[in-house]
Design a protein around this motif. Sequence first.
Motif, PDB file in Angstrom:
ATOM      1  N   ALA A 245      -0.636  -9.500  -0.155  1.00  0.00           N
ATOM      2  CA  ALA A 245      -0.450  -8.581   0.965  1.00  0.00           C
ATOM      3  C   ALA A 245       0.717  -7.667   0.629  1.00  0.00           C
ATOM      4  O   ALA A 245       1.456  -7.917  -0.339  1.00  0.00           O
ATOM      5  CB  ALA A 245      -0.184  -9.338   2.274  1.00  0.00           C
ATOM      6  N   VAL A 246       0.878  -6.618   1.421  1.00  0.00           N
ATOM      7  CA  VAL A 246       1.996  -5.683   1.222  1.00  0.00           C
ATOM      8  C   VAL A 246       2.585  -5.357   2.592  1.00  0.00           C
ATOM      9  O   VAL A 246       2.502  -4.228   3.064  1.00  0.00           O
ATOM     10  CB  VAL A 246       1.565  -4.406   0.462  1.00  0.00           C
ATOM     11  CG1 VAL A 246       1.370  -4.696  -1.014  1.00  0.00           C
ATOM     12  CG2 VAL A 246       0.289  -3.813   1.050  1.00  0.00           C
ATOM     13  N   LEU A 247       3.187  -6.361   3.218  1.00  0.00           N
ATOM     14  CA  LEU A 247       3.711  -6.185   4.566  1.00  0.00           C
ATOM     15  C   LEU A 247       4.784  -5.113   4.628  1.00  0.00           C
ATOM     16  O   LEU A 247       4.976  -4.470   5.660  1.00  0.00           O
ATOM     17  CB  LEU A 247       4.277  -7.517   5.081  1.00  0.00           C
ATOM     18  CG  LEU A 247       3.269  -8.659   5.241  1.00  0.00           C
ATOM     19  CD1 LEU A 247       3.970  -9.928   5.687  1.00  0.00           C
ATOM     20  CD2 LEU A 247       2.170  -8.285   6.213  1.00  0.00           C
ATOM     21  N   GLN A 248       5.507  -4.906   3.525  1.00  0.00           N
ATOM     22  CA  GLN A 248       6.541  -3.882   3.463  1.00  0.00           C
ATOM     23  C   GLN A 248       5.984  -2.528   3.024  1.00  0.00           C
ATOM     24  O   GLN A 248       6.722  -1.545   2.940  1.00  0.00           O
ATOM     25  CB  GLN A 248       7.653  -4.338   2.504  1.00  0.00           C
ATOM     26  CG  GLN A 248       9.004  -3.655   2.703  1.00  0.00           C
ATOM     27  CD  GLN A 248      10.039  -4.146   1.703  1.00  0.00           C
ATOM     28  OE1 GLN A 248      10.130  -3.662   0.576  1.00  0.00           O
ATOM     29  NE2 GLN A 248      10.815  -5.135   2.115  1.00  0.00           N
ATOM     30  N   GLY A 249       4.699  -2.477   2.743  1.00  0.00           N
ATOM     31  CA  GLY A 249       4.086  -1.241   2.297  1.00  0.00           C
ATOM     32  C   GLY A 249       4.111  -1.096   0.785  1.00  0.00           C
ATOM     33  O   GLY A 249       4.552  -1.993   0.060  1.00  0.00           O
ATOM     34  N   PRO A 250       3.656   0.046   0.273  1.00  0.00           N
ATOM     35  CA  PRO A 250       3.622   0.255  -1.176  1.00  0.00           C
ATOM     36  C   PRO A 250       5.025   0.401  -1.753  1.00  0.00           C
ATOM     37  O   PRO A 250       5.968   0.776  -1.061  1.00  0.00           O
ATOM     38  CB  PRO A 250       2.827   1.556  -1.330  1.00  0.00           C
ATOM     39  CG  PRO A 250       3.019   2.267  -0.026  1.00  0.00           C
ATOM     40  CD  PRO A 250       3.107   1.200   1.017  1.00  0.00           C
TER      41      PRO A 250
END
Length: 333
Positions: A245-250
């Motif tokens: 996942a990328v909860l903090q974004g790219p």
Amino acid sequence: MDRVPETMTAIAIREPGGPEVLVPVTRPVPRPDAGEVLIKVEAAGVNRPDVFQRQGNYPPPKGVTDIPGLEIAGTVVAIGDDVETVAVGDSVLSLVPGGGYAEYCVAAEETVLPVPSGLSMVEAAAVPETFFTVWSNVFDRGKLKPGERFLVHGGTSGIGTTAIQLAKAFGAFVIATAGSDDKLVACRELGADVAINYRTSDFVSVVKEETEGRGADLILDMVGGSYVERNWQAAAVEGRIVQIAVLQGPSEHVDFRRLMMKRLTHTGSTLRAREIAFKGLIAEALEGNVWPLLADRTVCPVIDSTFALQAAADAHARMESSGHVGKIVLTVG
């Protein structure tokens, strides 16, 4: 289909938005097609992808119901044609691509497993999404071996609590990050050898210190963003990083020279849209390797809290508070 009603209560997403857009509705009870079973749901797990779907950021795969919910436990009440390994009356759990927030849900036979001996239905409903994800990414894709140093971020999430226990059970040295001292205690109680407060400590430095400068052989990350570069710093030479996942974004910046010089492997996967046959292989591996550990409670789902199905909005609010440790589960009936 005798004794199965025509309609059921389910939770719909009225419109993209906050937890309050989750509302009880009346829907037709789904009918199992060939290779499917119909399960009377007793409990359903709540997961981050459900939150993303509610927010309008994670639409269900083509042909999948708009009812959220990716994991369920309950009793089989009907079977479709060609179903051979599941029978009416079986107590089961299942990974599903959607539809779990309801009184009835269909599931593909390949993804249906017996409830491990001794587990309650609430505990059983907390198994599929996290255990399928962790097994596939830590052991299949990440190839974790006994004696390796394993770092998992978000150690008190559903994924984190599962990853800590399974990695420890299979002989790894486990390092977990979490955001409070209470959560660090929970990580250690689950088997983490080292627990790091990411708010007050630099996890890269601590990982290096705790591994005598070597770094982590395998990192399971759901944060993304700035953690990509920091994971590369924390990884051992020839280390592996698995992104789920990328909860903090790219990530805005990564230095590929580090990846090259350390000969790192950075991979990732998603599960929901994968083919049924792939999920069936994970189910077989879990039943053979992990079900005995669940039966004797060497490994056990961590339950943070339960909410009635009609209170799904409150369950989502609890998840978004980030105060939970382990799984949040909806109870049905």
